[in-house]
Design an enzyme around this catalytic site. Structure first.
Site, PDB file in Angstrom:
ATOM      1  N   GLY A  16       4.398 -64.853  39.751  1.00  0.00           N
ATOM      2  CA  GLY A  16       3.426 -65.383  40.691  1.00  0.00           C
ATOM      3  C   GLY A  16       2.596 -64.271  41.283  1.00  0.00           C
ATOM      4  N   SER A  17       1.531 -64.644  41.977  1.00  0.00           N
ATOM      5  CA  SER A  17       0.685 -63.654  42.631  1.00  0.00           C
ATOM      6  C   SER A  17      -0.065 -64.307  43.769  1.00  0.00           C
ATOM      7  CB  SER A  17      -0.300 -63.040  41.635  1.00  0.00           C
ATOM      8  OG  SER A  17      -1.172 -64.027  41.121  1.00  0.00           O
ATOM      9  N   GLY A  21      -0.277 -59.659  47.047  1.00  0.00           N
ATOM     10  CA  GLY A  21       0.304 -58.878  45.968  1.00  0.00           C
ATOM     11  C   GLY A  21       0.922 -59.738  44.891  1.00  0.00           C
ATOM     12  N   GLU A  22       1.993 -59.231  44.312  1.00  0.00           N
ATOM     13  CA  GLU A  22       2.595 -59.864  43.142  1.00  0.00           C
ATOM     14  C   GLU A  22       4.036 -60.278  43.417  1.00  0.00           C
ATOM     15  OE1 GLU A  22       0.502 -60.176  40.690  1.00  0.00           O
ATOM     16  OE2 GLU A  22      -1.026 -58.860  41.551  1.00  0.00           O
ATOM     17  N   LYS A  38       8.992 -59.399  45.863  1.00  0.00           N
ATOM     18  CA  LYS A  38       7.590 -59.450  46.283  1.00  0.00           C
ATOM     19  C   LYS A  38       7.073 -58.024  46.456  1.00  0.00           C
ATOM     20  CE  LYS A  38       7.768 -63.688  49.059  1.00  0.00           C
ATOM     21  NZ  LYS A  38       7.405 -64.231  50.389  1.00  0.00           N
ATOM     22  N   ASP A 128       2.301 -72.912  59.828  1.00  0.00           N
ATOM     23  CA  ASP A 128       1.679 -73.224  58.530  1.00  0.00           C
ATOM     24  C   ASP A 128       2.610 -74.100  57.697  1.00  0.00           C
ATOM     25  OD1 ASP A 128      -0.308 -73.260  56.614  1.00  0.00           O
ATOM     26  OD2 ASP A 128       0.357 -71.405  55.649  1.00  0.00           O
TER      27      ASP A 128
END
EC number: 2.7.11.1
Length: 450
Positions: A16-17, A21-22, A38, A128
């Site tokens: 994922g990204s 970041g990644e 992460k 959120d």
């Protein structure tokens, strides 16, 4: 030489990204446990990983909170190593053709309210809440709801004195506009009541398939938020909840009746949904819509369908062919001041149809398909006959609710009972045959870390 972080974690493929970041699949080189890693560039404009790691530490030990294994700096990156989790509720909602049954929504609501209550007990607001930020676990925790993504969380009171933050106005919208509370749209400082109102919108989104303020067009992001706000303000609670049990309207009325610094009665909110659950005659067996759909697919395919891909502390599973516009970029209804911290990679599971409104007729095992939990449907009836699995997620109240559902001990109303007859006999025969056939059911654990 294979890349490592923290001298004990092997960095695997990217899963994922996001703007921060990644996200990579990782492995503990000593135990071979699969984890989520992460990476955030230390020079990023809005660094959040250090802050998020501190919140995870504060929340450690809570049910439905991912465990942090390690945080540190490796070269140019902040690194957070944490539990690998299953698909998000948004993923599963899409997998079920964007509609969930009342039973599934009520089982989720019980856990989700618990998660929000725990978050608040640690003196923080999430700010959120959305389906993407609730994930299911893996393996033995596949029925447990996890809460994630604390990048926008805010401390609302002093941890020692419990002095509440002051009431303020003219605040910019923080969070995701689709699920933001009315007061958030009006520029009022958020408090506990707003997290709970957002949760209510999530529940209605699951039940209805969409919310009235989705799909509105506007020239700019600011105009978009204004249109969503106008539509939300003009949509009464009764209109939003029309056609669904009155408990959902009661939930919203209660949330909007709270004053800024009031402590919500979380137990009351759980109770109204639990009583509804019992009156509907449901069993608290953790057989969700996606459990049934996955089982149905396993019966229709050979070899059986693969499980939804596991995810990280942010979800990474999405069945192919599903469009979910603007969940991450903020262009539709995202964060105005900070892009979402995730993007998703495709999963491998196809959905052959929407079963949300179909009578439940199959069973499931612990990871996705508990072998001893199944539904048997009598002709012309949506009543459930269930053998309940012994391996449950022990979140508060589930055992009590299960016992009440068995005995019919309900404070508001009595569970209607079907009269005996040929339909009942047919149900029992079907039930017994399915039990025999499912005892040997095997489901691949190839993606499960446990």
């Amino acid at each position: 030489m294979e890349p490592r972080v923290g001298n004990k974690f092997r960095l695997g493929r990217k899963i994922g990204s996001g703007s921060f970041g990644e996200i990579y699949l990782g492995t503990n080189i000593h135990t071979n446990e699969e984890l989520a890693i992460k990476l955030e560039n230390v020079k990023t404009k809005h660094p959040q990983l250090l802050y998020e790691s501190k919140l995870y530490r504060i929340l450690q030990g809570g049910t439905g909170v991912p465990n942090v294994k390690w945080f540190g700096v490796e070269g140019d990156y902040n690194v957070l190593v944490m539990d690998l989790l299953g698909p998000s509720l948004e993923d599963l909602f899409n997998f079920c053709s964007r509609k969930l049954s009342l039973k599934s929504v009520l089982m989720l609501a019980d856990q989700m309210i618990n998660r929000v209550e725990f978050f608040h007990s640690k003196s923080f607001l999430h700010r959120d809440l959305k389906p993407d930020n609730f994930l299911m676990g893996l393996g033995r925790r596949a029925n447990q709801v996890y809460i994630i993504d604390f990048g926008l969380a805010k401390k609302y009171r002093d941890s020692t004195t419990h002095q509440h933050i002051p009431y303020r106005e003219n605040k910019n919208l923080t969070g995701t506009a689709r699920y933001a509370s009315m007061n958030t749209h009006l520029g009022i400082e958020q408090s506990r009541r707003d997290d709970l109102e957002s949760l209510g919108y999530i529940l209605m989104y699951f039940l209805k398939g969409s919310l009235p303020w989705q799909g509105l067009k506007a020239g700019t992001k600011k105009q978009k938020y204004e249109r969503i706000s106008e539509k939300k303000v003009s949509t009464s609670i009764e209109a939003l909840c029309r056609g669904y049990p009155s408990e959902f309207a009661s939930y919203f009325h209660y949330c909007r009746s709270l004053r800024f610094d009031d402590k919500p009665d979380y137990a009351y909110l759980k109770r109204i949904f639990r009583d509804l659950f019992i009156r509907e005659g449901f069993q608290f067996d953790y057989v969700f819509d996606w459990t049934i759909l996955k089982y149905q697919q396993s019966q229709l395919t050979a070899p059986p369908s693969r499980a939804l891909n596991p995810a990280v502390g942010t979800s990474a599973a999405l069945p192919p062919g599903i469009s979910n516009i603007d969940r991450y970029t903020g262009e539709e209804e995202g964060r105005p001041h900070m892009e979402s911290s995730r993007r998703r990679v495709s999963g491998a599971l196809d959905n052959s149809g929407n079963i949300s409104n179909q009578p439940t007729s199959s069973s499931a095992r612990d990871s996705m398909i508990p072998s001893s939990s199944l539904f048997a449907q009598s002709a012309g009836s949506s009543r459930r006959v269930t053998a309940v699995s012994g391996s449950r997620d022990n979140f508060p109240g589930s055992e009590e609710l299960l016992q009440r559902s068995r005995t019919g001990d309900v404070s508001r109303g009595v569970i209607p009972r079907n009269s005996p007859g040929e339909a009942g006999k047919s149900t029992r025969r079907h039930y017994e045959s399915v039990v025999k056939g499912i005892d040997n059911l095997q489901v691949s654990d190839e993606h499960h870390p446990h």
